[in-house]
Scaffold this motif. Structure first.
Motif, PDB file in Angstrom:
ATOM      1  N   SER A 124       6.540   2.515   5.385  1.00 52.72           N
ATOM      2  CA  SER A 124       6.481   3.295   4.265  1.00 52.72           C
ATOM      3  C   SER A 124       7.709   3.736   3.629  1.00 52.72           C
ATOM      4  CB  SER A 124       5.643   4.677   4.633  1.00 52.72           C
ATOM      5  OG  SER A 124       4.333   4.086   5.144  1.00 52.72           O
TER       6      SER A 124
ATOM      7  N   ALA B 242       9.238   1.016   1.909  1.00 50.82           N
ATOM      8  CA  ALA B 242       8.545   0.633   0.629  1.00 50.82           C
ATOM      9  C   ALA B 242       9.103   1.450  -0.562  1.00 50.82           C
ATOM     10  CB  ALA B 242       6.849   0.601   0.598  1.00 50.82           C
TER      11      ALA B 242
ATOM     12  N   ARG C 198      12.619   0.430  -1.549  1.00 51.16           N
ATOM     13  CA  ARG C 198      12.507  -0.563  -2.372  1.00 51.16           C
ATOM     14  C   ARG C 198      12.183  -0.370  -3.900  1.00 51.16           C
ATOM     15  NH1 ARG C 198      10.722  -3.596   2.198  1.00 51.16           N
ATOM     16  NH2 ARG C 198       8.435  -3.194   1.432  1.00 51.16           N
TER      17      ARG C 198
ATOM     18  N   GLU D 209       5.833   0.204  -6.318  1.00 49.86           N
ATOM     19  CA  GLU D 209       4.916   0.890  -5.546  1.00 49.86           C
ATOM     20  C   GLU D 209       4.526   2.205  -6.251  1.00 49.86           C
ATOM     21  OE1 GLU D 209       4.090   0.392  -2.328  1.00 49.86           O
ATOM     22  OE2 GLU D 209       5.244  -1.592  -2.239  1.00 49.86           O
TER      23      GLU D 209
END
Length: 414
Positions: A230, A233, A236, A250
């Motif tokens: 998590s 993500a 990123r 995301e």
């Protein structure tokens, strides 16, 4: 400061004044001495035009005196408007409109009185020549004032354009700084919480292996893998905003991800009670993201500093307002106080909430069995000062820490 040096236009006006006198002399054909004197007077008037840019009022008064002296010497008539026109224009263009009008009116009055005293026909003097000369004087004064106003307007527009450009640069710098702080907060919150959970779960896994409990160790390692994925993500997505990469981002964490956040902490052995009251699904995404980050930071602080065994997270949505409260039964806050040390967590929390017009309150709580004075007890806890606690089962005199957030919802964009 306006330029006071004579320009090419001033030189042309001066030459025109001298030429006007020369033409009048040539048309009248006076005696040789009178012609020479008239040309000298014309040169003086031209020189006063050159000086009117730097010394407007002295040049104006000197021009009036020279014109009156010209006629006193009985030189060829050139009127009073034409020889004074250039200086009157320049003086009014320099912002001296009232003195220019007064001198022009005075010259006309003296001229009319002198002509009538000499026996000239009043119909010619007043009806014809006065009107034409007055019109010329008013025209040059109005033209000078219009040129000055236009120049002032153009300068004001230039200043406004410069100020607007500077404001755009300042606003761009503010936006860059705000974005930098936002990214710093995102990275801090994500990494801080993730590393705290990893530290806690790795300790659980080590103890489980020492106790020959592979199931518990596997659960802890799975929690580490989940929270690490998590975090990657989220990082990123955050770093993608720096690169301005195209494509989907995301989803922003919000109310729907609070249970997963709390569950990840629970797997580390900390009892977390999550209570969501009221309709939160319809609230703006920015409110959900702020609440998520505040809860994340509060739980991270509990894992790092509090030594707590239980935490209560309460989210309460009412019309126009949202309240969030995180209370633990630990040591009463970070060592040295909530704002001590070099940590940026509580400061970043306050900055997030302040962007939405909300407030953050922090304080210690004491557990007990009853409320005294101005305190209020709920679920076996007692507050100190202005703080309010919910939940908790520790013995009287032990401490805890409370984070309370109040967000107005009226001005928050959806």
């Amino acid at each position: 400061m306006p330029d006071t040096s004579p320009t090419r236009a001033d030189a042309l006006l001066a030459a025109a004044t001298l030429g006007l006198v020369a033409v009048a002399v040539a048309a009248d054909r006076p005696a040789p001495g009178g012609a020479a004197l008239a040309v000298v007077v014309g040169a003086v008037l031209g020189g006063l035009v050159l000086g009117a840019r730097r010394w407007p009022l002295p040049a104006l008064l000197a021009t009036a005196v020279v014109i009156l002296g010209y006629y006193a010497l009985d030189l060829p008539p050139v009127g009073v408007a034409a020889p004074a026109a250039a200086v009157l224009y320049r003086v009014s263009e320099r912002g001296r409109v009232v003195p220019a009008a007064v001198v022009a009116g005075s010259l006309l009055a003296v001229s009319v009185v002198a002509r009538l005293a000499e026996g000239d026909d009043i119909a010619v003097v007043v009806g014809t020549e006065l009107g034409s000369e007055a019109a010329l004087l008013l025209a040059v004064i109005a033209l000078g004032d219009a040129v000055r106003n236009r120049r002032s307007l153009r300068a004001a527009l230039v200043r406004q354009a410069i100020a607007a450009d500077e404001e755009r640069h300042r606003e761009a710098a503010r936006q860059v700084e705000a974005e930098r702080l936002r990214i710093a907060r995102e990275v801090h919150d994500t990494l801080g919480h993730t590393m705290s959970v990893i530290t806690l779960q790795s300790a659980v896994a080590r103890e489980a292996l020492a106790d020959s409990d592979p199931a518990q160790a596997e659960s802890a390692l799975a929690a580490i893998r989940s929270v690490s994925g998590s975090a990657m993500a989220e990082l990123r997505a955050t770093l993608g905003t720096l690169r301005r990469e195209p494509g989907p981002r995301e989803p922003v964490p919000g109310f729907d991800q609070l249970p997963a956040l709390v569950d990840g902490v629970r797997r580390g052995g900390l009892a977390v009670d999550l209570r969501i009251e009221g309709p939160v699904d319809t609230l703006p995404a920015v409110v959900g993201s702020t609440v998520y980050r505040v809860v994340q930071e509060a739980l991270t602080n509990v894992l790092r500093h509090a030594g707590a065994t239980r935490v209560t997270v309460t989210v309460r949505a009412t019309p126009g307002r949202l309240a969030l409260e995180v209370v633990d039964d630990g040591r009463g806050g970070p060592p040295g106080g909530p704002t001590s040390g070099k940590g940026q967590g509580l400061r970043g929390m306050a900055e997030r909430v302040a962007l939405l017009g909300g407030t953050v309150e922090t304080g210690t709580v004491e557990t007990g069995t009853a409320a005294t004075g101005g305190t209020r007890a709920t679920g076996g806890t007692r507050t100190t000062g202005d703080t309010t606690a919910t939940g908790g089962t520790r013995t009287s005199g032990s401490g805890g820490f409370r984070v309370s957030v109040h967000l107005p919802l009226a001005g928050v964009a959806a």
